[in-house]
Design a protein around this motif. Structure first.
Motif, PDB file in Angstrom:
ATOM      1  N   ARG A   1      33.530  30.515  50.417  1.00 43.79           N
ATOM      2  CA  ARG A   1      32.459  29.810  49.724  1.00 43.79           C
ATOM      3  C   ARG A   1      32.886  28.436  49.238  1.00 43.79           C
ATOM      4  O   ARG A   1      33.844  28.315  48.484  1.00 43.79           O
ATOM      5  N   ASP A   2      32.124  27.435  49.660  1.00 46.35           N
ATOM      6  CA  ASP A   2      32.233  26.120  49.029  1.00 46.35           C
ATOM      7  C   ASP A   2      31.520  26.179  47.683  1.00 46.35           C
ATOM      8  O   ASP A   2      30.462  26.798  47.570  1.00 46.35           O
ATOM      9  N   THR A   3      32.088  25.525  46.716  1.00 43.76           N
ATOM     10  CA  THR A   3      31.523  25.609  45.361  1.00 43.76           C
ATOM     11  C   THR A   3      31.214  24.222  44.811  1.00 43.76           C
ATOM     12  O   THR A   3      31.749  23.230  45.295  1.00 43.76           O
TER      13      THR A   3
ATOM     14  N   GLU B   1      29.578  33.987  53.247  1.00 46.38           N
ATOM     15  CA  GLU B   1      29.539  34.875  52.083  1.00 46.38           C
ATOM     16  C   GLU B   1      30.956  35.075  51.541  1.00 46.38           C
ATOM     17  O   GLU B   1      31.143  35.230  50.343  1.00 46.38           O
TER      18      GLU B   1
ATOM     19  N   MET C   1      36.945  31.355  47.392  1.00 45.05           N
ATOM     20  CA  MET C   1      36.038  30.278  47.007  1.00 45.05           C
ATOM     21  C   MET C   1      36.821  29.109  46.447  1.00 45.05           C
ATOM     22  O   MET C   1      37.965  29.259  46.006  1.00 45.05           O
TER      23      MET C   1
END
Lengths: 323, 326
Positions: B54-56, B51, B27
């Motif tokens: 992940r871009d945050t 899943e 992530m």
């Protein structure tokens, strides 16, 4: 869970904490101590829903959460004494209690320090495809920390299985909630689209019921929820707090709404025999006396143990010892 | 052997480890859609899904804390921190929490956590995107710290970091991403905690890592033209430090220069120089010299930036001073 079982744990916490206060003042417990007295119904009402595979993060006022989730009072008291058989071998202490077997990811010396960890534990469960929820306890002081806002956002965005539990005892150390926060809690929480319920934190059944309602959504995969329990700490922020920020009258009034006495009264009114309660209380007293005796007779850790446990894997040979 | 870039090598490392172990996930900001600001995550979301890649939001404290929490329940997160400077936003989660939690628990918890942090100065990025912060994290007990200099080590060390049961801070100099180097097709690991003599020599030891290692190699080449045989040691891992390799080399040469892009004052070179002098006092023919950034924020203007960062000439000059001792 029966009210009688909830009462037992609340009684255990209250009497554990009273002993801790006495032993701290007698110089037997080092460090700083923050007592959970007055807030017992919150930890017990929430964590009655704990199942193996769940996790929790706690706070600097964490003894109640640890006992409510079933941490062994002996190993816990030994830890508070700084002794070798303590639950963290004397490396944690009051503000850093961990119990991997019960999903206890730590009391925390940093206000709101557990919030990102709880969100991450929820993320980890998600990534691993495991069941389970994370109980994330914090006080009203944490409402000023950015990580609460970030954590609510991330948990809501990714629908993580986290129950945020605000124990609003009205004071962050000595500063009242309204003196330090411009927002209303429900408005903050609902802005992130997170379900919010509040409960009277002196009423263990109400806390239990509200938690049940919020958890059903979380366990169905609907994402996080937020419980605000209105509570009050009967003791100072820490043992030794001169408590200049609140009146004696305010404390006396709050003490009239004692969660322990409240639960006991309800049990008697519902027909539980006085004798049954006294037997239960005596069992708890014995358990706690044993915990204190165990801590007192336990050895100090070998000073060389201070140099172990930093890493899970060996870091190679350091011929001169310390890095 | 085929040649690939440093960025591609790190991408391969993650791809292999994610295929091998379903607990591994990534992530960070701008990694899934964009592929990372240096392309080091390209293609991974297509293969492993959103899943696991992940871009945050821009929430560094919570991202570090969340990576820690995920590691504590048994996942194996790799968190990308965009620019190492942004580690400073998450110092509570790094220092008070991730570095300490296993120790505070009496060794009961495990923290298989990797934090990737692109560091160093590149193209006048200015004071907020140019720092080398390894000294901070070496000072804090609880992190393993790696800083590869070549694509081969970048891949092998990242794979080892992902398999480690402890928190690893993986520092990658931004100027290294487009550099190509030989990387084996077949699977391999580069162990944490091992340095390597990458150029043998008998007259002095140049100790370095990350981008500055390449400057040390250039300096060694220039010294060779003057008849001086410089040995070059690539530290690769800064904690735990491979003292055996380091002590053996300096014991042989009797002279040493430590060079890095982090600030010279209280930088890793200070600890290394002090230790070499404690351990090898009677074998040393000269004081150990240190080369590092000047003690100011990294400036913007190219000539100012150049002045502050350690250059080949600075390493050469330090080497000559060390060689001048009789």
């Amino acid at each position: 869970m029966e009210l009688l079982d909830l009462y037992r744990l609340m009684y255990r916490i209250r009497r554990f904490e009273e002993r801790v206060e006495r032993l701290f003042l007698a110089g037997k417990i080092p460090g700083f101590v923050h007592l959970y007295i007055g807030q017992e119904a919150v930890a017990v009402g929430v964590l009655a829903h704990y199942r193996p595979g769940d996790y929790l993060t706690s706070t600097h006022r964490g003894h109640g959460h640890a006992l409510a989730v079933g941490v062994d009072p002996k190993a816990m008291m030994a830890e508070l004494f700084g002794r070798a058989p303590g639950i963290c071998q004397g490396k944690g202490g009051s503000m850093h209690l961990f119990d991997a077997d019960r999903g206890m990811l730590g009391a925390n010396g940093i206000v709101a320090g557990g919030i990102p960890i709880a969100v991450g534990a929820g993320l980890g469960l998600r990534v691993l495809g495991r069941e389970g929820v994370v109980f994330c306890f914090f006080g009203d002081g944490a409402l000023g920390r950015g990580v609460l806002h970030e954590g609510l956002n991330l948990a809501a965005l990714w629908r993580l299985p986290v129950l945020f539990v605000l124990e609003n005892n009205r004071y962050a150390s000595t500063t009242g909630f309204a003196e330090s926060h411009a927002f209303r809690v429900p408005a903050l929480v609902t802005a992130y689209g997170v379900p919010y319920l509040e409960a009277d934190g002196t009423d263990v059944e109400q806390v239990y019921g509200a938690t049940a309602e919020l958890l059903s959504g979380i366990r169905m995969g609907r994402g996080p929820a937020f419980l605000e329990a209105h509570t009050y700490r009967f003791k100072g922020h820490y043992v030794g707090d001169p408590e200049r920020y609140r009146s004696r009258q305010e404390v006396e009034e709050a003490r009239r709404r004692d969660p322990l006495a409240n639960a006991r009264g309800k049990l008697l009114a519902s027909g539980v025999a006085q004798k049954e309660l006294e037997d239960l209380e005596r069992e708890e007293e014995e358990l706690l006396e044993e915990a204190v005796a165990f801590a007192e007779r336990s050895p100090w850790p070998d000073p060389e143990e201070a140099l172990t446990d930093l890493f899970a894997e060996p870091v190679g040979d350091y011929p001169w010892g310390e890095g | 052997m085929r040649e690939i870039t440093f960025a591609e090598a790190t991408r391969e490392a993650m791809e292999e480890e994610m295929a091998r172990d379903p607990r591994v996930f990534l992530m960070g900001e701008d990694i899934a859609k964009q592929g990372g600001i240096f392309g080091q995550f390209k293609g991974l979301p297509e293969r492993f899904g959103l899943e696991r890649v992940r871009d945050t939001p821009i929430s560094e404290p919570t991202l570090v804390g969340a990576a820690l929490g995920a590691a504590l329940v048994g996942a194996r997160p790799v968190l990308d921190i965009h620019f190492a400077d942004f580690l400073l936003l998450a110092m509570d989660e790094l220092a008070n929490q991730a570095a300490s939690i296993r120790y505070m628990s009496g060794g009961k918890l495990r923290v298989p956590l990797v934090i990737r942090a692109p560091d160093g100065a590149i193209r006048s990025a200015g004071a907020h995107h140019s720092k080398s912060l390894e000294a901070l994290f070496l000072h804090l007990p609880g992190f393993k710290v790696v800083a590869p200099a070549t694509p081969k080590d970048a891949k092998g060390l990242l794979k080892s970091a992902i398999r480690s049961e402890d928190p690893v801070l993986y520092l990658e100099h931004k100027a290294l991403y487009p550099r190509k180097g030989p990387v084996p097709e077949e699977e391999y690991l580069v162990p944490l905690g091992r340095a390597e003599v990458i150029r043998p020599g008998r007259d002095l030891t140049l100790i370095s890592y990350s981008l500055t290692l390449h400057k040390a190699l250039e300096a060694a080449e220039l010294l060779a033209g003057e008849g001086v045989q410089a040995e070059v040691v690539d530290l690769k891992t800064l904690y735990p430090l491979d003292w055996d390799t380091l002590l053996a080399s300096v014991e042989r040469t009797g002279r040493a220069v430590v060079a890095h892009e982090g600030w010279r004052f209280l930088g890793p070179g200070a600890e290394i120089a002090a230790t070499l002098e404690e351990r090898l006092w009677e074998k040393l023919k000269a004081p150990v010299a240190r080369v590092g950034a000047a003690h100011v924020p990294i400036p913007f203007s190219p000539p100012l930036e150049h002045r502050v960062l350690p250059q080949v000439e600075d390493i050469l000059k330090a080497a000559k001073e060390v060689l001048a001792w009789r």
